[in-house]
Design a protein around this motif. Structure first.
Motif, short mmCIF file in Angstrom:
data_model
loop_
_atom_site.label_atom_id
_atom_site.label_comp_id
_atom_site.label_asym_id
_atom_site.label_seq_id
_atom_site.Cartn_x
_atom_site.Cartn_y
_atom_site.Cartn_z
N PHE A 28 3.32 7.58 0.85
CA PHE A 28 3.37 9.14 0.17
C PHE A 28 4.30 9.24 -0.80
N THR A 29 5.69 8.11 -1.29
CA THR A 29 6.82 8.20 -1.85
C THR A 29 6.26 8.90 -3.32
N LEU A 44 -4.29 4.52 -1.18
CA LEU A 44 -3.05 4.62 -0.78
C LEU A 44 -2.83 3.30 0.25
N CYS A 45 -1.63 2.92 0.50
CA CYS A 45 -2.08 1.32 1.84
C CYS A 45 -0.57 1.18 1.91
N ASP A 46 -0.41 0.44 2.87
CA ASP A 46 1.49 0.28 3.38
C ASP A 46 1.35 -1.26 2.98
N ASN A 47 2.66 -1.34 3.34
CA ASN A 47 2.84 -3.24 3.52
C ASN A 47 2.24 -3.65 2.21
N LEU A 48 3.19 -3.21 0.95
CA LEU A 48 2.39 -4.18 0.02
C LEU A 48 2.78 -5.39 0.11
N GLY A 52 -0.89 -5.49 1.17
CA GLY A 52 -1.45 -3.68 1.67
C GLY A 52 -2.11 -3.68 2.93
N THR A 53 -1.67 -2.81 3.70
CA THR A 53 -2.81 -2.76 4.40
C THR A 53 -2.78 -0.99 5.39
N THR A 54 -3.33 -0.79 5.97
CA THR A 54 -3.70 0.79 6.57
C THR A 54 -1.97 1.30 6.91
#
Length: 226
Positions: A28-29, A44-48, A52-54
């Motif tokens: 979100f940052t 929107l993702c995580d762990n670039l 990118g993951t969920t």
């Protein structure tokens, strides 16, 4: 001001093409900053570091709540792990659950992809995930670049038949510059049946030029907006 519509990206009043910038957000940052700067879309993702993951349910819901009364829309990455895009039964069950939770949390769109070991579309997995998507627009992510170039026209046709809304691609491996010529060929072949997002190394300063070179109104990246 005439705001874009994701399904039809032409201004109804002027008929002019509009550049649609998709910011790739890790959690979100940065979202308040890029929304304030006028970005049109967010992935929107995580762990670039792993491509990118969920993201978590909480991140998706907070993003949905924040964007609810704003013009920016967002798509949620559905990818259970880093590595390849060959998914087995447990991976697929995880992705189905993540899709259902992302829809529950309020995502506008979804992003996912699946390949066979020989880098063709995994139709069985994609059909399963499209059912879980409940009709939301879906982007097939950069796994598309792993499909051999000579098979990409037929793969695009298949994604259209499956109901995909967009394809995100670099046009080559990520260690090379974005292949605008190849992307332009796919944009021309798609002929409006599916949208192509040009991504991978696209920054705010080059977004307009890449859009012109590819013929796509959609550009994607982590630095797509200053």
């Amino acid at each position: 001001m005439v705001w874009y519509n994701d399904k039809r990206t032409l201004s109804k009043q002027t008929g002019e093409n509009m550049l649609i910038r998709e910011f790739c957000a890790e959690n979100f940052t940065d979202i308040p900053r890029v929304v304030a700067a006028g970005v049109e879309r967010i992935e929107l993702c995580d762990n670039l570091a792993q491509g990118g993951t969920t993201p978590s349910y909480g991140v998706i819901k907070e993003t949905a709540d924040y964007l609810r009364d704003r013009k920016t829309t967002f798509a949620t990455m559905i990818r259970p792990r880093g590595g390849d895009f060959v998914y087995h039964s447990i991976d697929v069950r995880i992705m189905e659950t993540d899709i259902l939770k992302a829809v529950e949390a309020g995502t506008n769109e979804l992003v996912f992809g699946a390949l066979t070991p020989d880098n063709n579309l995994d139709i069985d997995v994609l059909e399963t995930l499209m059912v879980a998507s409940q009709g939301l627009p879906v982007t097939f992510h950069m796994a598309f670049d792993a499909i051999p170039h000579h098979l990409q026209h037929s793969s695009l046709d298949t994604l259209v038949e499956l109901g995909f809304d967009k394809i995100l691609m670099h046009g080559d491996t990520l260690d090379k510059p974005i292949n605008t010529t190849h992307i332009a060929d796919l944009v021309n072949y798609a002929s409006g049946r599916i949208q192509i997002l040009a991504g991978g190394g696209v920054v705010a300063e080059t977004a307009q030029e890449i859009s012109k070179l590819t013929g796509s109104q959609y550009v994607h990246g982590t630095k797509i907006i200053a």
